[in-house]
Design a protein around this motif. Structure first.
Motif, PDB file in Angstrom:
ATOM      1  N   ASN A  66       0.860  -1.174   0.000  1.00  0.00           N
ATOM      2  CA  ASN A  66       0.000   0.000   0.000  1.00  0.00           C
ATOM      3  C   ASN A  66       0.902   1.231   0.000  1.00  0.00           C
ATOM      4  OD1 ASN A  66      -2.133  -1.744   0.226  1.00  0.00           O
ATOM      5  ND2 ASN A  66      -2.520  -1.354   2.378  1.00  0.00           N
ATOM      6  N   GLN A  67       0.682   2.105  -0.956  1.00  0.00           N
ATOM      7  CA  GLN A  67       1.489   3.326  -1.055  1.00  0.00           C
ATOM      8  C   GLN A  67       0.814   4.419  -0.233  1.00  0.00           C
ATOM      9  OE1 GLN A  67       1.481   5.370  -4.834  1.00  0.00           O
ATOM     10  NE2 GLN A  67       3.691   5.726  -4.753  1.00  0.00           N
ATOM     11  N   ILE A  68       1.497   4.871   0.807  1.00  0.00           N
ATOM     12  CA  ILE A  68       0.942   5.893   1.697  1.00  0.00           C
ATOM     13  C   ILE A  68       1.982   6.992   1.890  1.00  0.00           C
ATOM     14  CG2 ILE A  68      -0.594   4.276   2.888  1.00  0.00           C
ATOM     15  CD1 ILE A  68       1.471   4.179   5.170  1.00  0.00           C
ATOM     16  N   ARG A  69       1.639   7.987   2.698  1.00  0.00           N
ATOM     17  CA  ARG A  69       2.567   9.073   2.998  1.00  0.00           C
ATOM     18  C   ARG A  69       3.013   8.996   4.454  1.00  0.00           C
ATOM     19  NH1 ARG A  69       2.006  12.700  -1.398  1.00  0.00           N
ATOM     20  NH2 ARG A  69      -0.063  12.631  -2.345  1.00  0.00           N
ATOM     21  N   THR A 129      -0.855   9.357  -4.403  1.00  0.00           N
ATOM     22  CA  THR A 129      -0.465   8.006  -4.005  1.00  0.00           C
ATOM     23  C   THR A 129      -1.599   7.031  -4.320  1.00  0.00           C
ATOM     24  OG1 THR A 129      -1.304   8.371  -1.763  1.00  0.00           O
ATOM     25  CG2 THR A 129       1.032   8.822  -2.146  1.00  0.00           C
ATOM     26  N   GLY A 130      -1.252   5.731  -4.284  1.00  0.00           N
ATOM     27  CA  GLY A 130      -2.269   4.695  -4.459  1.00  0.00           C
ATOM     28  C   GLY A 130      -2.641   4.445  -5.896  1.00  0.00           C
ATOM     29  N   ASP A 181       5.935  13.427   7.136  1.00  0.00           N
ATOM     30  CA  ASP A 181       6.490  14.587   6.435  1.00  0.00           C
ATOM     31  C   ASP A 181       6.019  14.675   4.986  1.00  0.00           C
ATOM     32  OD1 ASP A 181       7.849  12.501   5.257  1.00  0.00           O
ATOM     33  OD2 ASP A 181       9.861  13.249   5.701  1.00  0.00           O
ATOM     34  N   GLY A 182       5.106  13.805   4.574  1.00  0.00           N
ATOM     35  CA  GLY A 182       4.566  13.821   3.221  1.00  0.00           C
ATOM     36  C   GLY A 182       5.295  12.959   2.233  1.00  0.00           C
ATOM     37  N   SER A 183       6.456  12.411   2.610  1.00  0.00           N
ATOM     38  CA  SER A 183       7.210  11.545   1.702  1.00  0.00           C
ATOM     39  C   SER A 183       6.512  10.189   1.564  1.00  0.00           C
ATOM     40  CB  SER A 183       8.635  11.350   2.227  1.00  0.00           C
ATOM     41  OG  SER A 183       8.611  10.724   3.502  1.00  0.00           O
ATOM     42  N   MET A 184       6.909   9.461   0.536  1.00  0.00           N
ATOM     43  CA  MET A 184       6.278   8.173   0.285  1.00  0.00           C
ATOM     44  C   MET A 184       6.671   7.144   1.329  1.00  0.00           C
ATOM     45  SD  MET A 184       6.430   5.614  -2.988  1.00  0.00           S
ATOM     46  CE  MET A 184       7.271   4.279  -2.155  1.00  0.00           C
ATOM     47  N   ALA A 185       5.717   6.340   1.736  1.00  0.00           N
ATOM     48  CA  ALA A 185       5.969   5.245   2.662  1.00  0.00           C
ATOM     49  C   ALA A 185       5.238   4.003   2.158  1.00  0.00           C
ATOM     50  CB  ALA A 185       5.496   5.605   4.070  1.00  0.00           C
ATOM     51  N   THR A 186       5.739   2.841   2.546  1.00  0.00           N
ATOM     52  CA  THR A 186       5.112   1.576   2.167  1.00  0.00           C
ATOM     53  C   THR A 186       4.434   0.954   3.375  1.00  0.00           C
ATOM     54  OG1 THR A 186       7.154   0.361   2.579  1.00  0.00           O
ATOM     55  CG2 THR A 186       6.779   1.136   0.346  1.00  0.00           C
ATOM     56  N   GLN A 187       3.292   0.360   3.116  1.00  0.00           N
ATOM     57  CA  GLN A 187       2.522  -0.289   4.183  1.00  0.00           C
ATOM     58  C   GLN A 187       2.108  -1.676   3.688  1.00  0.00           C
ATOM     59  OE1 GLN A 187      -1.699   0.697   4.660  1.00  0.00           O
ATOM     60  NE2 GLN A 187      -1.258   1.236   6.800  1.00  0.00           N
ATOM     61  N   TYR A 188       2.288  -2.664   4.535  1.00  0.00           N
ATOM     62  CA  TYR A 188       1.879  -4.025   4.203  1.00  0.00           C
ATOM     63  C   TYR A 188       0.749  -4.452   5.137  1.00  0.00           C
ATOM     64  CZ  TYR A 188       6.023  -4.346   1.264  1.00  0.00           C
ATOM     65  OH  TYR A 188       6.961  -4.134   0.284  1.00  0.00           O
TER      66      TYR A 188
END
Length: 554
Positions: A75-78, A421-422, A81-88
């Motif tokens: 899952n592409q999230i923020r 994102t997403g 600080d607004g930068s891209m983060a990954t979520q599983y």
């Protein structure tokens, strides 16, 4: 009529069209079938999903084989600080049918339980499909992890995933008591199936007779290599001796190239556009023992992708109705822009979208390389422009993630720009429905096909593209799209990028903006020309038909 080759409980829900009567097993790591079924990452999955839909519509004797990724891709999230983060997150799919199909395969010499779940064709309008999982209580944690994350960052886990898809998929058919006439490897990830068939039949010629192969990329990273002894440790070769393996694929050292091996174990292969077919033949021409390489241009399923109201207005040649519907679709897209970024976009403003997998050769940040021109584009009061980026980098591609974050930071200064994102099927639909221009600017010859512009064109979004992939077969520059003139191959990468960027801005300023704002009737002619030319040539029904006529029946 021909009959389904599957057992009764899984058989095709239609009478097979005789011209598609040969039984085919289609192996792919990912399928983009529905936004609720998150087992895909990008273009390969979008292509395979459209193929499965067309196989259903054409009543083909084909079955899809994939992997049930417990956590999907990511899952592409923020981050804060607004930068891209990954979520599983673990996913649950109640629509999959569990018929208690379980069997053992060996991975690293140890037995691993595999369960096959069935996707009923009527659920989403696809060919019958099976999805394999090792994330079962019977397995240890390491074995369960094999089917958890698509394209796992750990290279050894990926080998195990390829064993699961290839050997597990071939074993599934043994378990069902059937033997497909053709095994289609959509990319080389399922290659272990060929070694399972070789172990069963003892004949390389028998393997070649049954296997066909589609290669999707000229990129080095997409043509994986691995030490053959490591692969043997992972039970990739299904008990065959190393002498048998080396003889089968013509291996003279210890570097096993998946793509090369697939070319040597198939009777025919294809690139995914006319240009990519030529590039592929050039890439592999010096290697002995490979099969012929043709081309079948990728396509997308119009019935799935095209907005019905836009289609109705197009077929009636009702430009006013089309513009009204397009404005409504832009408003729907801009609600997502507002929810994600707080920006308020104008549905009357020309909107450019760059959306696909973030990768350096696709050059998501090309237009920002000239800060003066970029700022002028986004701050002009006459002929205003809005710009949206979206797309997922590979989670360990730090360079692409850095580009994503840099663009995200840059848009803070420009209210008419946004990074979303997403990027999955749902957002992809909104972007294709709501954009006016679909920008595609890869380095020429490095984009094998690039199908996102096809489904955008189906919804009245005009492609502005470098002359690469499918565009070479579609483009009538200035009539159904705008082609960025090809830079000299003698230029340095920096000079090439500068040439492509300058040409994009010239096209925007001299052609697109005056047409859109001052001569909208002529703009709509280009929109309708693109929608006319996209079908049927770039609809997946044509593609699915060609796989039978050019590959399966060859």
């Amino acid at each position: 009529m021909a009959k389904s080759f599957l057992p009764t409980i899984f058989e095709h829900p239609y009478e097979i069209d005789p011209k598609y009567g040969k039984s085919v097993a289609y192996f792919c790591m990912e399928y983009a079938i529905d936004n609720s079924f998150k087992i895909y990452s990008g273009g390969l999955g979008y292509l395979a999903g459209s193929h499965m839909r067309s196989a259903y519509d054409l009543r083909q004797n084909l079955v899809g084989v994939g992997i049930l990724w417990s956590y999907g891709y990511y899952n592409q999230i923020r981050a804060e600080d607004g930068s891209m983060a990954t979520q599983y997150m673990r996913k649950n799919y109640p629509f999959l049918e569990d018929h208690n199909i379980k069997f053992l395969i060996h991975v690293c010499g140890s037995p691993v339980w595999v369960k096959a779940y069935f996707l009923n064709p009527e659920t989403f309008g696809t060919a019958p499909m099976f999805f394999l999982s090792t994330d079962l209580e019977e397995n240890d944690e390491e074995s369960r992890n094999i089917s958890r994350r698509l394209y796992d960052a750990n290279g050894f886990t990926r080998i195990a995933q390829y064993v699961l898809l290839g050997k597990g998929g071939a074993r599934l058919f043994d378990e069902l008591g059937i033997e497909p006439e053709i095994y289609h490897l959509n990319e080389a990830h399922g290659l272990a199936a060929a070694f399972h068939v070789l172990a069963k039949t003892g004949s390389v010629e028998e393997v070649r007779k049954r296997f066909v192969f589609t290669t999707h990329t000229p990129e080095e990273a997409g043509n994986e290599k691995m030490d053959v002894n490591t692969m043997n440790t992972f039970s990739f070769f299904d008990g065959l001796s190393m002498e048998q393996v080396r003889a089968a694929v013509g291996l003279t050292d210890n570097t096993f190239n998946y793509t090369l091996a697939a070319l040597r174990l198939s009777h025919i292969a294809n690139g995914v556009s006319k240009l990519h077919g030529e590039v592929s033949r050039q890439m592999w021409k010096d290697y002995e023992g490979i099969c012929p390489i043709t081309h079948i241009t990728n396509a997308q399923n119009q019935k799935y992708w095209q907005d019905p109201e836009l289609a109705e207005a197009f077929h009636a040649r009702n430009k006013e109705a089309f513009i009204r519907r397009k404005r409504a679709l832009k408003k729907a897209l801009f609600r997502i822009v507002g929810e994600q970024t707080g920006r308020v976009f104008d549905p009357n403003c020309l909107t450019i979208v760059w959306a696909r997998r973030f990768a350096a050769y696709k050059r998501p940040d090309l237009v920002t390389g000239n800060p003066t021109m970029f700022e002028r584009m986004l701050q002009r009061t006459n002929y205003p422009v809005q710009f949206i980026w979206a797309g997922k980098p590979y989670p360990m591609d730090h360079g692409a993630i850095e580009i994503f974050n840099r663009l995200n930071d840059m848009t803070a200064k420009y209210p008419r720009s946004a990074v979303l994102t997403g990027y999955e099927l749902g957002l992809s639909r909104y972007l294709k429905n709501g954009s006016d221009v679909w920008l595609n600017n890869p380095v020429v010859t490095r984009e094998a096909s690039g199908t996102s512009g096809m489904s955008a064109a189906m919804n009245g979004s005009i492609s502005v593209s470098t002359n690469d992939g499918w565009i070479c077969e579609f483009a009538k520059d200035g009539e159904n799209c705008f082609v960025i003139p090809e830079a000299s191959p003698r230029l340095s990468p920096e000079a090439r990028d500068r040439s492509d960027r300058d040409n994009f801005y010239n096209i925007l300023d001299d052609k697109i903006l005056p047409l859109y704002y001052d001569h909208n009737d002529k703009w709509m002619d280009i929109v309708f020309n693109a929608m006319t030319d996209i079908y049927p040539e770039f609809d997946s029904d044509r593609m699915a038909d060609e796989y039978y006529t050019k590959m399966y029946n060859s």
